[in-house]
Design a protein around this motif. Structure first.
Motif, PDB file in Angstrom:
ATOM      1  N   HIS A  41       0.871  -1.175   0.000  1.00  0.00           N
ATOM      2  CA  HIS A  41       0.000   0.000   0.000  1.00  0.00           C
ATOM      3  C   HIS A  41       0.904   1.219   0.000  1.00  0.00           C
ATOM      4  CE1 HIS A  41      -3.081  -2.864   1.377  1.00  0.00           C
ATOM      5  NE2 HIS A  41      -3.880  -2.033   0.717  1.00  0.00           N
ATOM      6  N   VAL A  42       0.678   2.111  -0.935  1.00  0.00           N
ATOM      7  CA  VAL A  42       1.556   3.269  -1.116  1.00  0.00           C
ATOM      8  C   VAL A  42       0.730   4.536  -1.240  1.00  0.00           C
ATOM      9  CG1 VAL A  42       3.372   1.932  -2.254  1.00  0.00           C
ATOM     10  CG2 VAL A  42       1.573   2.974  -3.628  1.00  0.00           C
ATOM     11  N   ARG A  43       1.382   5.663  -1.018  1.00  0.00           N
ATOM     12  CA  ARG A  43       0.747   6.940  -1.331  1.00  0.00           C
ATOM     13  C   ARG A  43       0.685   7.060  -2.846  1.00  0.00           C
ATOM     14  NH1 ARG A  43       4.292  10.923   1.977  1.00  0.00           N
ATOM     15  NH2 ARG A  43       4.623  11.416  -0.178  1.00  0.00           N
ATOM     16  N   TYR A  44      -0.228   7.887  -3.325  1.00  0.00           N
ATOM     17  CA  TYR A  44      -0.446   7.938  -4.767  1.00  0.00           C
ATOM     18  C   TYR A  44      -0.778   9.343  -5.225  1.00  0.00           C
ATOM     19  CZ  TYR A  44      -5.320   7.997  -3.374  1.00  0.00           C
ATOM     20  OH  TYR A  44      -6.516   8.338  -2.805  1.00  0.00           O
ATOM     21  N   LEU A  45      -0.629   9.539  -6.517  1.00  0.00           N
ATOM     22  CA  LEU A  45      -1.049  10.767  -7.171  1.00  0.00           C
ATOM     23  C   LEU A  45      -2.291  10.432  -7.980  1.00  0.00           C
ATOM     24  CD1 LEU A  45       2.401  11.987  -8.486  1.00  0.00           C
ATOM     25  CD2 LEU A  45       1.137  12.879  -6.539  1.00  0.00           C
ATOM     26  N   ALA A  46      -3.327  11.213  -7.830  1.00  0.00           N
ATOM     27  CA  ALA A  46      -4.582  10.946  -8.523  1.00  0.00           C
ATOM     28  C   ALA A  46      -4.704  11.850  -9.738  1.00  0.00           C
ATOM     29  CB  ALA A  46      -5.756  11.174  -7.591  1.00  0.00           C
ATOM     30  N   SER A  47      -5.156  11.264 -10.845  1.00  0.00           N
ATOM     31  CA  SER A  47      -5.484  12.046 -12.022  1.00  0.00           C
ATOM     32  C   SER A  47      -6.941  11.766 -12.372  1.00  0.00           C
ATOM     33  CB  SER A  47      -4.563  11.693 -13.192  1.00  0.00           C
ATOM     34  OG  SER A  47      -4.887  10.423 -13.706  1.00  0.00           O
ATOM     35  N   VAL A  48      -7.410  12.282 -13.458  1.00  0.00           N
ATOM     36  CA  VAL A  48      -8.812  12.107 -13.830  1.00  0.00           C
ATOM     37  C   VAL A  48      -9.140  10.642 -14.106  1.00  0.00           C
ATOM     38  CG1 VAL A  48     -10.559  12.716 -15.530  1.00  0.00           C
ATOM     39  CG2 VAL A  48      -8.946  14.446 -14.745  1.00  0.00           C
ATOM     40  N   ASP A  49      -8.271   9.939 -14.813  1.00  0.00           N
ATOM     41  CA  ASP A  49      -8.557   8.560 -15.207  1.00  0.00           C
ATOM     42  C   ASP A  49      -7.963   7.512 -14.279  1.00  0.00           C
ATOM     43  OD1 ASP A  49      -9.993   9.328 -17.498  1.00  0.00           O
ATOM     44  OD2 ASP A  49      -8.119   9.618 -18.588  1.00  0.00           O
ATOM     45  N   HIS A  50      -6.762   7.712 -13.780  1.00  0.00           N
ATOM     46  CA  HIS A  50      -6.074   6.702 -12.987  1.00  0.00           C
ATOM     47  C   HIS A  50      -5.330   7.365 -11.835  1.00  0.00           C
ATOM     48  CE1 HIS A  50      -6.843   3.777 -16.130  1.00  0.00           C
ATOM     49  NE2 HIS A  50      -6.375   4.650 -17.007  1.00  0.00           N
ATOM     50  N   PHE A  52      -1.591   6.962  -9.619  1.00  0.00           N
ATOM     51  CA  PHE A  52      -0.251   6.429  -9.852  1.00  0.00           C
ATOM     52  C   PHE A  52       0.566   6.426  -8.571  1.00  0.00           C
ATOM     53  CE2 PHE A  52      -1.832   8.245 -13.756  1.00  0.00           C
ATOM     54  CZ  PHE A  52      -1.602   7.221 -14.661  1.00  0.00           C
ATOM     55  N   CYS A  53       1.388   5.400  -8.402  1.00  0.00           N
ATOM     56  CA  CYS A  53       2.260   5.219  -7.244  1.00  0.00           C
ATOM     57  C   CYS A  53       3.311   6.332  -7.210  1.00  0.00           C
ATOM     58  CB  CYS A  53       2.942   3.857  -7.352  1.00  0.00           C
ATOM     59  SG  CYS A  53       4.151   3.525  -6.063  1.00  0.00           S
ATOM     60  N   VAL A  54       3.541   6.901  -6.029  1.00  0.00           N
ATOM     61  CA  VAL A  54       4.557   7.952  -5.923  1.00  0.00           C
ATOM     62  C   VAL A  54       5.966   7.375  -5.902  1.00  0.00           C
ATOM     63  CG1 VAL A  54       3.048   9.601  -4.765  1.00  0.00           C
ATOM     64  CG2 VAL A  54       4.443   8.048  -3.405  1.00  0.00           C
ATOM     65  N   GLN A  55       6.098   6.057  -5.659  1.00  0.00           N
ATOM     66  CA  GLN A  55       7.425   5.448  -5.596  1.00  0.00           C
ATOM     67  C   GLN A  55       7.912   4.979  -6.960  1.00  0.00           C
ATOM     68  OE1 GLN A  55       7.206   2.434  -2.593  1.00  0.00           O
ATOM     69  NE2 GLN A  55       6.788   3.906  -0.973  1.00  0.00           N
TER      70      GLN A  55
END
Length: 83
Positions: A41-50, A52-55
């Motif tokens: 489980h990781v922190r993530y960046l959110a976009s409109v469609d998907h 993404f993992c910050v790592q």
């Protein structure tokens, strides 16, 4: 109305009032999703469609495969229960 803030509105069945609660920044920054490439489980960046993992930059999803099956089973068990 407040700008750039997260709000949730809670309505109570026994009263006609609505209360507004503010999500804290610490809750927002602790949120994680499952990254298959990192197998964690990781922190993530959110976009409109998907998201993404910050790592590693790979796509993330809400649950790992075993978690997804447990959630689906629990949802199926509680599907017809009254609220």
């Amino acid at each position: 109305m407040a700008s750039a803030s997260l709000f949730s509105i809670t309505m109570h069945a026994t009263t006609t009032t609505m209360t507004t609660t503010r999500a804290t920044d610490s809750t927002f920054y602790r949120e994680t999703k499952w990254c298959g490439a990192c197998a964690a489980h990781v922190r993530y960046l959110a976009s409109v469609d998907h998201s993404f993992c910050v790592q590693c930059g790979g796509k993330v999803r809400l649950f790992a495969n075993d978690e997804r099956s447990r959630v689906a089973e629990a949802a199926q068990r509680h599907r017809y229960q009254a609220v």
